[in-house]
Design a protein around this motif. Sequence first.
Motif, PDB file in Angstrom:
ATOM      1  N   GLU A  83       0.819  -1.209   0.000  1.00 61.04           N
ATOM      2  CA  GLU A  83       0.000   0.000   0.000  1.00 61.04           C
ATOM      3  C   GLU A  83       0.855   1.262   0.000  1.00 61.04           C
ATOM      4  N   TYR A 115      -6.719   3.481  -4.551  1.00 66.06           N
ATOM      5  CA  TYR A 115      -6.569   2.925  -3.210  1.00 66.06           C
ATOM      6  C   TYR A 115      -7.277   3.766  -2.154  1.00 66.06           C
ATOM      7  N   ASP A 116      -7.246   5.087  -2.296  1.00 63.66           N
ATOM      8  CA  ASP A 116      -7.775   5.963  -1.250  1.00 63.66           C
ATOM      9  C   ASP A 116      -9.257   6.276  -1.434  1.00 63.66           C
ATOM     10  N   GLY A 164     -13.437   4.375  -1.890  1.00 72.75           N
ATOM     11  CA  GLY A 164     -14.222   3.239  -1.411  1.00 72.75           C
ATOM     12  C   GLY A 164     -14.491   2.189  -2.459  1.00 72.75           C
ATOM     13  N   CYS A 170     -11.831   0.479  -4.311  1.00 71.77           N
ATOM     14  CA  CYS A 170     -10.582  -0.175  -4.717  1.00 71.77           C
ATOM     15  C   CYS A 170     -10.568  -1.651  -4.325  1.00 71.77           C
ATOM     16  N   SER A 212     -11.676  -2.390  -0.550  1.00 68.98           N
ATOM     17  CA  SER A 212     -12.146  -1.202   0.156  1.00 68.98           C
ATOM     18  C   SER A 212     -13.655  -1.285   0.332  1.00 68.98           C
ATOM     19  N   LEU A 250     -11.792   5.436   6.258  1.00 73.42           N
ATOM     20  CA  LEU A 250     -11.783   4.492   5.146  1.00 73.42           C
ATOM     21  C   LEU A 250     -11.475   3.094   5.682  1.00 73.42           C
ATOM     22  N   PHE A 284     -11.402  -1.409   5.061  1.00 77.19           N
ATOM     23  CA  PHE A 284     -11.080  -2.457   4.099  1.00 77.19           C
ATOM     24  C   PHE A 284     -11.384  -3.824   4.710  1.00 77.19           C
TER      25      PHE A 284
END
Length: 291
Positions: A64, A127-128, A130, A132, A156, A165, A167
């Motif tokens: 990440e 990635y950052d 919702g 991913c 995510s 956030l 995961f």
Amino acid sequence: MLHPKKGEDMSVGKGLCCIVGVLLVLVACDDSKQELDVQIINPVNIEENAMINCILEDVVNEVEFNLMAAGEGMNTKGDSVPQVKISRQEAQASPSSIILDYGTGNQKDYLGREKRGKICNEISGRYDTGTCKQEIHFEDFYINDLKINGSIEVQSTGFNDNDQLSFTINYQDIVFESTNGKTYTISGSKTKEWVVGYDTPSNPWDDQFLVSGSGSGIDSEERAYHFELSTPLLISQSCEFILSGEVAFTVENDSCTYNFGDGLCDNKGSYEVNGSRKNFEFGRYTFRYNY
């Protein structure tokens, strides 16, 4: 009255000694077996499970970190393995891929750990956000000569009620193999919340996460085990160890709880079994190290 001859007397004595000796050996073996049965939960089992949890968190963090760095255009040479090659293959359509290539020979990262091989990551979405999804697998990957196989799926799930956030992480048939041929397997599922650092994407070192979940597998003694994170693990991007958290750990029919300490960046923890608390250290990157 007949008396035994001297030679006969010695033979009888030797016979009695042999019988007594055999009985003592049998008793000792039985005691040893009982002791082994009682000590299924032992410091080595606990240290190995703590090490496995720590390595899995480290691998996901490494992926990440480089994923975010690629997205932000940051140079990771001073922060990751200096010679790591990040290959991003991105077409107009998702998914894209990032390959962390550590080369075929061991290279030390900034924390002194030696790595070689590849970590491959197929990514859909940013990635950052919702939306991913990541699919991670390994190609001849080693950390401190401990080989890792299997796959990790990171999905995510958007922002939770605390606006963090989150995961889900699924570990699928992960197998660790040390240089002495001992293996340790794990499958399981965890949830991860990004609790600190989301608002500072250019500074990944302030990122912290809370991790909950469970896992199970076969340990290096070929015993079935299960663990449940009874208190969430606190993970920091700036520390190779887990800062805190508590684990309910079961091997066959024996159970205990262990923890990762009180928030310091070190490899020390403690465990409690039968009302007694003891300290342990982890991070040897090999299994059954004292056997």
